[in-house]
Write a protein that holds these residues in place. Structure first.
Motif, short mmCIF file in Angstrom:
data_model
loop_
_atom_site.label_atom_id
_atom_site.label_comp_id
_atom_site.label_asym_id
_atom_site.label_seq_id
_atom_site.Cartn_x
_atom_site.Cartn_y
_atom_site.Cartn_z
N SER A 3 0.64 -1.79 -0.36
CA SER A 3 0.38 0.02 -0.40
C SER A 3 0.75 1.01 -0.25
O SER A 3 1.92 0.71 0.19
N LEU A 4 0.64 2.49 -0.43
CA LEU A 4 1.06 3.54 -0.40
C LEU A 4 1.33 4.05 1.07
O LEU A 4 2.65 4.57 1.39
N PRO A 5 0.63 4.20 2.33
CA PRO A 5 1.41 4.19 3.21
C PRO A 5 2.71 3.49 3.68
O PRO A 5 3.31 3.80 4.57
N LEU A 6 2.54 2.40 3.12
CA LEU A 6 3.79 1.47 4.13
C LEU A 6 4.98 2.09 2.78
O LEU A 6 6.24 1.95 3.49
N ASP A 7 4.88 2.45 1.31
CA ASP A 7 5.12 2.00 0.94
C ASP A 7 6.63 3.76 1.23
O ASP A 7 7.18 3.92 1.46
N ILE A 51 16.26 3.82 -5.40
CA ILE A 51 16.18 3.91 -4.05
C ILE A 51 17.52 4.73 -3.12
O ILE A 51 17.28 5.35 -3.36
N VAL A 52 18.44 3.53 -3.16
CA VAL A 52 19.31 4.77 -2.21
C VAL A 52 19.87 5.33 -3.48
O VAL A 52 20.22 6.49 -1.43
N GLY A 53 20.74 5.21 -4.20
CA GLY A 53 21.10 6.27 -4.54
C GLY A 53 20.46 7.67 -4.88
O GLY A 53 21.14 8.70 -4.42
N SER A 192 20.99 -2.59 -18.14
CA SER A 192 21.89 -2.53 -19.04
C SER A 192 21.14 -4.15 -19.82
O SER A 192 21.25 -4.31 -20.47
N GLY A 193 21.42 -4.94 -18.49
CA GLY A 193 20.64 -6.47 -19.11
C GLY A 193 19.40 -5.83 -19.50
O GLY A 193 19.13 -6.94 -20.12
N GLY A 194 18.00 -5.54 -19.85
CA GLY A 194 17.25 -4.74 -19.90
C GLY A 194 16.20 -5.82 -18.85
O GLY A 194 15.36 -6.06 -19.84
N ALA A 195 16.65 -6.06 -17.75
CA ALA A 195 15.45 -7.58 -17.21
C ALA A 195 14.12 -6.76 -16.62
O ALA A 195 13.31 -7.49 -15.92
N SER A 196 14.27 -5.57 -16.06
CA SER A 196 13.15 -5.12 -15.19
C SER A 196 13.03 -4.15 -15.97
O SER A 196 12.37 -3.19 -16.98
N ASP A 197 11.42 -4.03 -15.48
CA ASP A 197 10.39 -3.00 -15.75
C ASP A 197 10.89 -1.55 -15.40
O ASP A 197 10.13 -1.10 -14.17
N LEU A 198 10.85 -0.25 -15.92
CA LEU A 198 11.51 0.24 -15.99
C LEU A 198 10.30 1.32 -15.46
O LEU A 198 10.77 2.86 -14.39
N THR A 199 9.89 1.46 -16.27
CA THR A 199 7.81 2.01 -15.95
C THR A 199 7.49 1.76 -14.30
O THR A 199 7.56 3.20 -13.61
N ALA A 200 8.00 0.63 -13.82
CA ALA A 200 7.12 0.47 -11.69
C ALA A 200 8.45 0.44 -11.42
O ALA A 200 8.32 0.95 -9.98
N LEU A 201 9.88 0.33 -11.97
CA LEU A 201 10.67 0.81 -10.51
C LEU A 201 10.50 1.94 -10.32
O LEU A 201 10.80 2.21 -9.50
N LEU A 202 10.85 3.00 -11.47
CA LEU A 202 11.09 4.66 -11.79
C LEU A 202 9.61 4.59 -10.56
O LEU A 202 10.24 6.35 -9.79
N LEU A 204 8.30 3.15 -7.93
CA LEU A 204 8.29 2.96 -7.04
C LEU A 204 9.82 4.15 -6.15
O LEU A 204 9.16 4.16 -5.08
N THR A 205 11.25 4.41 -7.11
CA THR A 205 11.74 5.04 -6.75
C THR A 205 11.66 6.06 -6.33
O THR A 205 11.45 6.39 -5.05
N THR A 206 10.03 6.46 -6.94
CA THR A 206 9.75 7.96 -6.69
C THR A 206 9.47 8.27 -4.69
O THR A 206 9.29 9.23 -4.17
N ILE A 207 7.98 7.52 -4.61
CA ILE A 207 6.65 7.15 -3.75
C ILE A 207 8.59 7.16 -3.11
O ILE A 207 8.37 8.18 -1.61
N PHE A 208 9.48 6.50 -2.58
CA PHE A 208 10.24 5.59 -1.59
C PHE A 208 11.04 6.88 -0.99
O PHE A 208 11.34 7.54 -0.51
N ALA A 209 11.91 7.80 -2.73
CA ALA A 209 12.57 8.67 -2.30
C ALA A 209 12.31 10.45 -1.97
O ALA A 209 12.79 11.10 -1.32
N ALA A 210 10.65 9.82 -2.48
CA ALA A 210 10.05 10.47 -2.15
C ALA A 210 9.88 11.30 -0.29
O ALA A 210 10.17 12.33 0.53
#
Length: 254
Positions: A3-7, A51-53, A192-202, A204-210
């Motif tokens: 859920s968003l609150p937990l993120d 996220i950590v970066g 660079s290996g192309g295995a990640s869903d960049l849209t979902a990753l970005l 989630l990263t935005t939520i965590f980074a905020a």
């Protein structure tokens, strides 16, 4: 999915750890992404690096404003780490998810032990050992970042105090920039290996980074006001307990 609150809560805690102690974000992030968000260890490592970066870079800005960031040391130590992190990023795909988590748990035990040990308080705790040693230390941390998705803050801070001779407060601020550099290189190596869903990753990263931005600001402001030794030991005990849980859960699966 989370859920968003937990993120937001997880992002805040990660940022608080980075701003207050100069590390610990990825030690929390990878298990949280695996057990609470439901990602595979390989995807969690890539997400953790983003996220950590991002959070570390923001926390480094707060420390820079307080004069506790040494750019020259960060660029040298971090530059060596970036090269090693990028090259080592592909290695995580060669291991099973259970083996990655076991390796991560063993690293957590080491880091937890370092946090429970009395920290070096003085800049002259040991004579500086030269820039080649600093570069080698940076490369070693970079390898861990690339393979396991850890920024290595709790390894970098003691190294900067003992090898370089930085004061503890400056080592914490400098560590954050090194973490951001290593995480960026490791992240680029993974995607660079192309295995990640960049849209979902970005997303989630935005939520965590905020949320991490708020936590990092809070941690940086509290860094000089709270008993850091007690906080490190409390956090170290938590890291060890979490590592034992990971070992119990994953060793039988290896």
């Amino acid at each position: 999915m989370n859920s968003l609150p937990l993120d937001l809560a997880l992002g805040f805690v990660i940022g608080l750890s980075l701003g207050l102690l100069g590390g610990g974000g990825s030690i929390l992030t990878v298990p949280a992404l695996v057990y609470l968000v439901g990602q595979t260890p390989q995807v969690a490592i890539t997400t953790s690096l983003a996220i950590v970066g991002a959070t570390s870079a923001l926390a480094a800005l707060f420390h820079r404003a307080q004069g506790t960031l040494n750019w020259r040391v960060a660029l040298l130590f971090g530059g060596a780490g970036m090269a090693a992190s990028f090259l080592a990023a592909g290695l995580s795909k060669r291991f099973s998810p259970a083996l990655l988590l076991v390796a991560f748990a063993l690293l957590m035990l080491i880091i937890g032990g370092l946090m429970l040990a009395p920290p070096a308080q003085r800049a002259d705790a040991a004579a500086p050992r030269g820039w080649l040693t600093v570069i080698a230390g940076g490369a070693g941390v970079g390898v861990l970042t690339g393979i396991l998705g850890v920024g290595g803050g709790f390894l970098i801070v003691p190294a900067l105090v003992i090898l370089v001779g930085l004061p503890m407060a400056q080592a914490v601020g400098t560590s954050l920039l090194v973490i951001a550099m290593n995480s960026l290189a490791g992240f680029l190596g993974h995607i660079s290996g192309g295995a990640s869903d960049l849209t979902a990753l970005l997303s989630l990263t935005t939520i965590f980074a905020a949320a991490g931005l708020v936590g990092a600001f809070t941690g940086a402001r509290l860094a000089g006001r709270l008993p850091a030794t007690h906080l490190r030991r409390l956090f170290g005990g938590f890291v060890i307990v979490l590592a034992i849980f990971l070992l119990v859960d994953n060793v039988p699966k290896v």
